[in-house]
Motif scaffolding. Structure first.
Motif, PDB file in Angstrom:
ATOM      1  N   ASP A  51      -6.627   3.920  -8.816  1.00  0.00           N
ATOM      2  CA  ASP A  51      -6.578   4.862  -7.297  1.00  0.00           C
ATOM      3  C   ASP A  51      -4.705   4.743  -7.266  1.00  0.00           C
ATOM      4  OD1 ASP A  51      -6.206   5.739  -5.167  1.00  0.00           O
ATOM      5  OD2 ASP A  51      -6.806   3.879  -4.113  1.00  0.00           O
ATOM      6  N   THR A  52      -4.313   6.216  -7.676  1.00  0.00           N
ATOM      7  CA  THR A  52      -2.845   5.902  -7.744  1.00  0.00           C
ATOM      8  C   THR A  52      -2.506   7.633  -7.784  1.00  0.00           C
ATOM      9  OG1 THR A  52       0.257   5.467  -7.978  1.00  0.00           O
ATOM     10  CG2 THR A  52      -2.107   6.137 -10.276  1.00  0.00           C
ATOM     11  N   THR A  53      -1.523   7.796  -7.315  1.00  0.00           N
ATOM     12  CA  THR A  53      -0.742   9.474  -7.773  1.00  0.00           C
ATOM     13  C   THR A  53       0.174   9.225  -8.491  1.00  0.00           C
ATOM     14  OG1 THR A  53       0.547   9.276  -5.604  1.00  0.00           O
ATOM     15  CG2 THR A  53      -1.565   9.759  -5.852  1.00  0.00           C
ATOM     16  N   ARG A  61       8.112   8.911  -6.695  1.00  0.00           N
ATOM     17  CA  ARG A  61       9.013   8.907  -5.673  1.00  0.00           C
ATOM     18  C   ARG A  61       9.205   7.286  -5.685  1.00  0.00           C
ATOM     19  NH1 ARG A  61       7.256   7.136  -1.091  1.00  0.00           N
ATOM     20  NH2 ARG A  61       5.143   8.049  -1.430  1.00  0.00           N
ATOM     21  N   ARG A  62       8.526   5.858  -6.086  1.00  0.00           N
ATOM     22  CA  ARG A  62       8.381   4.585  -5.661  1.00  0.00           C
ATOM     23  C   ARG A  62       9.452   4.008  -7.673  1.00  0.00           C
ATOM     24  NH1 ARG A  62       7.374   1.353  -1.903  1.00  0.00           N
ATOM     25  NH2 ARG A  62       6.192   2.728  -0.315  1.00  0.00           N
ATOM     26  N   THR A  63       9.079   4.801  -8.215  1.00  0.00           N
ATOM     27  CA  THR A  63       9.912   4.572  -9.837  1.00  0.00           C
ATOM     28  C   THR A  63      10.822   4.990 -11.018  1.00  0.00           C
ATOM     29  OG1 THR A  63       7.551   5.048 -11.398  1.00  0.00           O
ATOM     30  CG2 THR A  63       7.731   2.877  -9.959  1.00  0.00           C
ATOM     31  N   GLY A  81       8.258   4.373 -19.440  1.00  0.00           N
ATOM     32  CA  GLY A  81       8.558   3.847 -18.132  1.00  0.00           C
ATOM     33  C   GLY A  81       8.758   1.941 -18.855  1.00  0.00           C
ATOM     34  N   ASN A  82       8.270   1.706 -18.518  1.00  0.00           N
ATOM     35  CA  ASN A  82       8.953  -0.635 -18.853  1.00  0.00           C
ATOM     36  C   ASN A  82       9.183  -0.967 -20.222  1.00  0.00           C
ATOM     37  OD1 ASN A  82       9.607  -3.291 -18.921  1.00  0.00           O
ATOM     38  ND2 ASN A  82       9.599  -3.635 -17.001  1.00  0.00           N
ATOM     39  N   THR A  83       9.226  -0.289 -21.007  1.00  0.00           N
ATOM     40  CA  THR A  83       8.851  -1.537 -22.671  1.00  0.00           C
ATOM     41  C   THR A  83       9.211  -2.939 -21.983  1.00  0.00           C
ATOM     42  OG1 THR A  83      10.551   0.076 -23.739  1.00  0.00           O
ATOM     43  CG2 THR A  83       9.128   0.962 -23.445  1.00  0.00           C
TER      44      THR A  83
HETATM   45  O1  UT7 Z   1      11.391  -4.994 -15.437  1.00  0.00           O
HETATM   46  C1  UT7 Z   1      11.527  -6.165 -15.331  1.00  0.00           C
HETATM   47  C2  UT7 Z   1      10.933  -7.119 -14.263  1.00  0.00           C
HETATM   48  N1  UT7 Z   1      10.202  -5.888 -13.175  1.00  0.00           N
HETATM   49  C3  UT7 Z   1      10.644  -5.390 -12.140  1.00  0.00           C
HETATM   50  O2  UT7 Z   1      12.147  -5.651 -11.931  1.00  0.00           O
HETATM   51  C4  UT7 Z   1       9.416  -4.632 -11.496  1.00  0.00           C
HETATM   52  C5  UT7 Z   1      10.778  -4.653  -9.468  1.00  0.00           C
HETATM   53  N2  UT7 Z   1       9.919  -3.774  -8.782  1.00  0.00           N
HETATM   54  C6  UT7 Z   1       9.558  -2.649  -8.768  1.00  0.00           C
HETATM   55  O3  UT7 Z   1       9.761  -1.779  -9.632  1.00  0.00           O
HETATM   56  C7  UT7 Z   1       8.784  -2.192  -7.924  1.00  0.00           C
HETATM   57  O4  UT7 Z   1       8.841  -3.001  -6.344  1.00  0.00           O
HETATM   58  C8  UT7 Z   1       7.445  -1.934  -8.243  1.00  0.00           C
HETATM   59  C9  UT7 Z   1       7.614   0.143  -8.533  1.00  0.00           C
HETATM   60  C10 UT7 Z   1       7.000  -2.361  -9.038  1.00  0.00           C
HETATM   61  C11 UT7 Z   1       6.443  -1.642  -5.609  1.00  0.00           C
HETATM   62  O5  UT7 Z   1       7.109  -0.557  -5.320  1.00  0.00           O
HETATM   63  P1  UT7 Z   1       7.750  -1.419  -4.201  1.00  0.00           P
HETATM   64  O6  UT7 Z   1       8.313   0.511  -3.393  1.00  0.00           O
HETATM   65  O7  UT7 Z   1       8.198  -2.574  -4.400  1.00  0.00           O
HETATM   66  O8  UT7 Z   1       6.438  -0.781  -3.672  1.00  0.00           O
HETATM   67  P2  UT7 Z   1       5.393  -2.572  -2.949  1.00  0.00           P
HETATM   68  O9  UT7 Z   1       4.607  -3.573  -4.113  1.00  0.00           O
HETATM   69  O10 UT7 Z   1       5.709  -3.086  -1.495  1.00  0.00           O
HETATM   70  O11 UT7 Z   1       4.195  -1.867  -2.616  1.00  0.00           O
HETATM   71  C12 UT7 Z   1       3.957   0.056  -1.631  1.00  0.00           C
HETATM   72  C13 UT7 Z   1       2.557   0.013  -1.075  1.00  0.00           C
HETATM   73  C14 UT7 Z   1       1.580  -1.017  -1.053  1.00  0.00           C
HETATM   74  O12 UT7 Z   1       0.446   0.210  -0.198  1.00  0.00           O
HETATM   75  P3  UT7 Z   1       0.704  -0.784   1.156  1.00  0.00           P
HETATM   76  O13 UT7 Z   1       0.440  -2.574   1.465  1.00  0.00           O
HETATM   77  O14 UT7 Z   1       1.935  -0.392   1.958  1.00  0.00           O
HETATM   78  O15 UT7 Z   1      -0.767  -0.106   1.747  1.00  0.00           O
HETATM   79  C15 UT7 Z   1       0.472  -0.838  -2.756  1.00  0.00           C
HETATM   80  O16 UT7 Z   1      -0.920  -1.161  -1.994  1.00  0.00           O
HETATM   81  O17 UT7 Z   1       2.311   1.017  -2.207  1.00  0.00           O
HETATM   82  C16 UT7 Z   1       0.597   0.477  -2.856  1.00  0.00           C
HETATM   83  N3  UT7 Z   1       1.157   0.971  -4.014  1.00  0.00           N
HETATM   84  C17 UT7 Z   1       0.562   1.368  -4.705  1.00  0.00           C
HETATM   85  N4  UT7 Z   1      -0.022   3.017  -4.563  1.00  0.00           N
HETATM   86  C18 UT7 Z   1       0.071   4.055  -4.669  1.00  0.00           C
HETATM   87  C19 UT7 Z   1       1.212   0.045  -5.235  1.00  0.00           C
HETATM   88  N5  UT7 Z   1       0.629   0.500  -6.620  1.00  0.00           N
HETATM   89  C20 UT7 Z   1       0.626   1.702  -6.312  1.00  0.00           C
HETATM   90  C21 UT7 Z   1       0.521   2.738  -7.672  1.00  0.00           C
HETATM   91  N6  UT7 Z   1      -0.333   3.778  -5.925  1.00  0.00           N
HETATM   92  N7  UT7 Z   1       0.427   3.111  -8.253  1.00  0.00           N
END
Ligand code: UT7
Length: 330
Positions: A28-30, A36-38, A284-286
């Motif tokens: 369940d993603t878009t 936008r987030r990554t 992506g992240n490899t």
């Molecule tokens: O490689 C070295 C180690 N890894 C990293 O350094 C990764 C570091 N972290 C990140 O890059 C980011 O934290 C993520 C990309 C993993 C997540 O982004 P975020 O802005 O921190 O989002 P979040 O985890 O705070 O989630 C925000 C919302 C949540 O929904 P609610 O609780 O606000 O309703 C998640 O459930 O986004 C939701 N969400 C998604 N929605 C659609 C999380 N993943 C997804 C998804 N599609 N794939």
């Protein structure tokens, strides 16, 4: 004191592209959220019938680096492979690569330091050359992260991909090459990103991914907050130790976890994003493969010229982070 110069770079990625639109059918993603987030648009996924094991990808990347460097397999003294997804718990993936390359004069071993693995391996190779133990080191970062991902967890499966990169490090007396390496860890936070099982076999098709016994677990948001200051501070330390200012750096090749992390690091370091090489939109992240894969692409695209100062900086599971400064001499 001899210097370790990079004499060749190589990379390899699986054939199968998995883009955001196709991922929308798995979890369940878009595309909009992921972009936008990554910043990620697509990633590569290893398929069993394409012979894309971690060792096979690593071997292909190694061959590219050896060809560029003009190094034959029997000239390699040490093979160091950074990976968290070796095909078997043991023996090391490095020994499997050694067999494929027929590099039988080498000692081969793996290093596990998550996404910082390549910089840890680079430091080991550098030390081996500087201490006189090795003349030629093959340093590889290779991952098949699709094997350890929970394909039902949208918080992680959208982020990761498979691939490999490699460099040949060679002892030379002329100053240049690897000017410094810095590595750090904080085991107190290991449980922010970890694995709890062995690897699943590569599937014949994407449909086979969903049932794999997943085990990668991540607290993304807390990691994000750790990543930015750790990467910025170790990069600053690396610059300071080399007496370099941010203007002296022509290119930053960072670990490719998230475009927003890189933008925040760029702001903190006051090095503009134009100087950051990114290819996370394609792969992506490899993990351990991301820096050598990006380095090979940057070099082959002409983004690095001989004489340029290049900053490598990483952050990953462990927690681990690191930086290296290179005077490019290829
Ligand atoms: O490689 C070295 C180690 N890894 C990293 O350094 C990764 C570091 N972290 C990140 O890059 C980011 O934290 C993520 C990309 C993993 C997540 O982004 P975020 O802005 O921190 O989002 P979040 O985890 O705070 O989630 C925000 C919302 C949540 O929904 P609610 O609780 O606000 O309703 C998640 O459930 O986004 C939701 N969400 C998604 N929605 C659609 C999380 N993943 C997804 C998804 N599609 N794939």
């Amino acid at each position: 004191m001899p210097f370790a110069h990079i004499r060749g770079t190589g990379s390899a990625v699986p054939e199968r592209v998995l883009d955001n639109a196709e991922l929308e059918k798995i979890v369940d993603t878009t595309d909009e959220w992921i972009t936008r987030r990554t910043g990620i648009k697509q990633r590569r996924i290893a398929m069993g019938d394409n012979n894309e094991s971690t060792a096979a990808l690593g071997t292909r990347a190694a061959r590219g680096a050896m060809e560029m460097a003009g190094i034959a397999a029997d000239q390699i003294d040490t093979i160091i492979m950074a990976t968290i997804t070796a095909d078997r718990i043991f023996p090391s993936a490095a020994c499997m690569v050694q067999k494929e390359l027929e590099a039988f004069n080498a000692a081969a071993y793996d290093i596990s330091a998550g996404c910082s693995g390549f910089l840890y391996a680079l430091e080991s190779g550098n030390n081996s050359i500087k201490s006189g133990m090795s003349r030629t080191c093959l340093i590889i970062g290779a991952e098949r992260l699709s094997a350890i991902v929970n394909w039902e967890d949208r918080g992680t499966c959208v982020l990761l991909g498979d691939g490999a990169g490699a460099v040949i490090l060679r002892r030379q007396d002329e100053p240049g090459g690897l000017l410094s390496t810095h590595i750090k860890s904080d085991g107190r936070l290991w449980d922010l990103l970890y694995s709890d099982k062995g690897n699943a076999p590569a599937p014949e098709s994407l449909a086979g991914l969903v049932g794999i016994p997943f085990h990668l677990k991540m607290e993304g948001n807390r990691l994000f907050k750790q990543a930015v200051p750790c990467m910025a501070s170790i990069a600053e330390k690396a610059l300071e130790q080399n007496g370099l200012s941010r203007e002296d750096i022509q290119l930053v090749i960072p670990h490719q976890a998230n475009l927003r992390i890189l933008q925040a690091v760029s702001e903190k370091l006051k090095i503009p994003m134009e100087k950051f090489f990114t290819n996370l939109q394609h792969y992506g992240n490899t993990s351990a493969a991301s820096i050598p894969l990006a380095m090979d692409e940057a070099h082959r695209q002409g983004r690095i010229k001989s004489g340029d100062c290049v900053l490598l900086v990483s952050f990953g599971a462990g927690l681990t982070w690191g930086a290296a400064v290179l005077k490019w001499t290829l």
